[in-house]
Design a protein around this motif. Structure first.
Motif, PDB file in Angstrom:
ATOM      1  N   GLU A 225      -3.200   2.910  -0.133  1.00 53.19           N
ATOM      2  CA  GLU A 225      -1.750   2.980  -0.376  1.00 53.19           C
ATOM      3  C   GLU A 225      -1.224   4.391  -0.078  1.00 53.19           C
ATOM      4  O   GLU A 225      -0.187   4.553   0.575  1.00 53.19           O
TER       5      GLU A 225
ATOM      6  N   ILE B 250       0.940  -3.031   6.726  1.00 50.44           N
ATOM      7  CA  ILE B 250       0.464  -3.234   5.360  1.00 50.44           C
ATOM      8  C   ILE B 250       1.651  -3.453   4.428  1.00 50.44           C
ATOM      9  O   ILE B 250       2.641  -2.741   4.500  1.00 50.44           O
ATOM     10  N   ASP B 251       1.520  -4.436   3.556  1.00 51.36           N
ATOM     11  CA  ASP B 251       2.516  -4.601   2.500  1.00 51.36           C
ATOM     12  C   ASP B 251       1.961  -3.890   1.265  1.00 51.36           C
ATOM     13  O   ASP B 251       1.008  -4.355   0.638  1.00 51.36           O
ATOM     14  N   SER B 252       2.523  -2.749   0.958  1.00 49.90           N
ATOM     15  CA  SER B 252       1.964  -1.918  -0.110  1.00 49.90           C
ATOM     16  C   SER B 252       2.053  -2.581  -1.475  1.00 49.90           C
ATOM     17  O   SER B 252       1.299  -2.223  -2.378  1.00 49.90           O
TER      18      SER B 252
ATOM     19  N   GLN C 272      -5.826   2.168  -3.933  1.00 51.01           N
ATOM     20  CA  GLN C 272      -4.854   3.238  -4.145  1.00 51.01           C
ATOM     21  C   GLN C 272      -4.944   4.301  -3.055  1.00 51.01           C
ATOM     22  O   GLN C 272      -3.920   4.838  -2.626  1.00 51.01           O
TER      23      GLN C 272
ATOM     24  N   TYR D 277      -1.207   4.963   3.600  1.00 54.98           N
ATOM     25  CA  TYR D 277      -0.083   4.244   4.211  1.00 54.98           C
ATOM     26  C   TYR D 277       1.216   5.028   4.051  1.00 54.98           C
ATOM     27  O   TYR D 277       1.984   5.174   5.003  1.00 54.98           O
ATOM     28  N   LEU D 278       1.465   5.559   2.861  1.00 57.42           N
ATOM     29  CA  LEU D 278       2.686   6.340   2.637  1.00 57.42           C
ATOM     30  C   LEU D 278       2.713   7.597   3.491  1.00 57.42           C
ATOM     31  O   LEU D 278       3.771   8.003   3.989  1.00 57.42           O
TER      32      LEU D 278
ATOM     33  N   LEU E  27      -1.264  -4.123  -2.158  1.00 60.81           N
ATOM     34  CA  LEU E  27      -2.289  -3.130  -2.502  1.00 60.81           C
ATOM     35  C   LEU E  27      -2.200  -2.739  -3.971  1.00 60.81           C
ATOM     36  O   LEU E  27      -3.223  -2.617  -4.649  1.00 60.81           O
ATOM     37  N   ASN E  28      -0.986  -2.571  -4.458  1.00 60.70           N
ATOM     38  CA  ASN E  28      -0.809  -2.223  -5.868  1.00 60.70           C
ATOM     39  C   ASN E  28      -1.217  -3.366  -6.788  1.00 60.70           C
ATOM     40  O   ASN E  28      -1.858  -3.141  -7.820  1.00 60.70           O
TER      41      ASN E  28
END
Length: 107
Positions: A58, A2-4, A55, A61-62, A7-8
């Protein structure tokens, strides 16, 4: 993976859509579109839900990549922004509901 960043950006865009739809409906005061206010409200709440879901993804993912410093640095603002997004979306859609409910009763 995933490219965060996307997402943002997606969360921001859907958050704007959630606010623009009810405001746009309130500013466009035409009799023909009065029946569609409910559709705009549903689309607005759906956009808000998608924004909040992005969110959550995201944050997941973190956690998955164990980037605890990024998570601890951003979680406060993310929580604040999500709360503001939800509250303002609910308020705007409630105003739209009251305006168009009153117009329907007066016709």
């Amino acid at each position: 993976m995933i490219d965060s960043g996307w997402l943002n950006i997606g969360s921001f865009v859907f958050g704007l859509i959630a606010w623009i739809l009810p405001v746009g409906k309130l500013l466009r005061n035409n009799k023909q579109g009065n029946q569609k206010w409910f559709t705009f409200s549903v689309m607005s709440m759906s956009a808000c839900a998608v924004s909040l879901c992005f969110q959550i993804i995201e944050i997941y993912y973190l956690v998955t990549i164990e980037d605890w410093s990024a998570l601890s640095d951003t979680i406060g603002f993310v929580t604040f922004a999500a709360t503001v997004l939800l509250i303002v979306t609910i308020i705007l859609n409630t105003i739209t509901l009251m305006v168009y409910r009153d117009k329907k009763q007066s016709t």
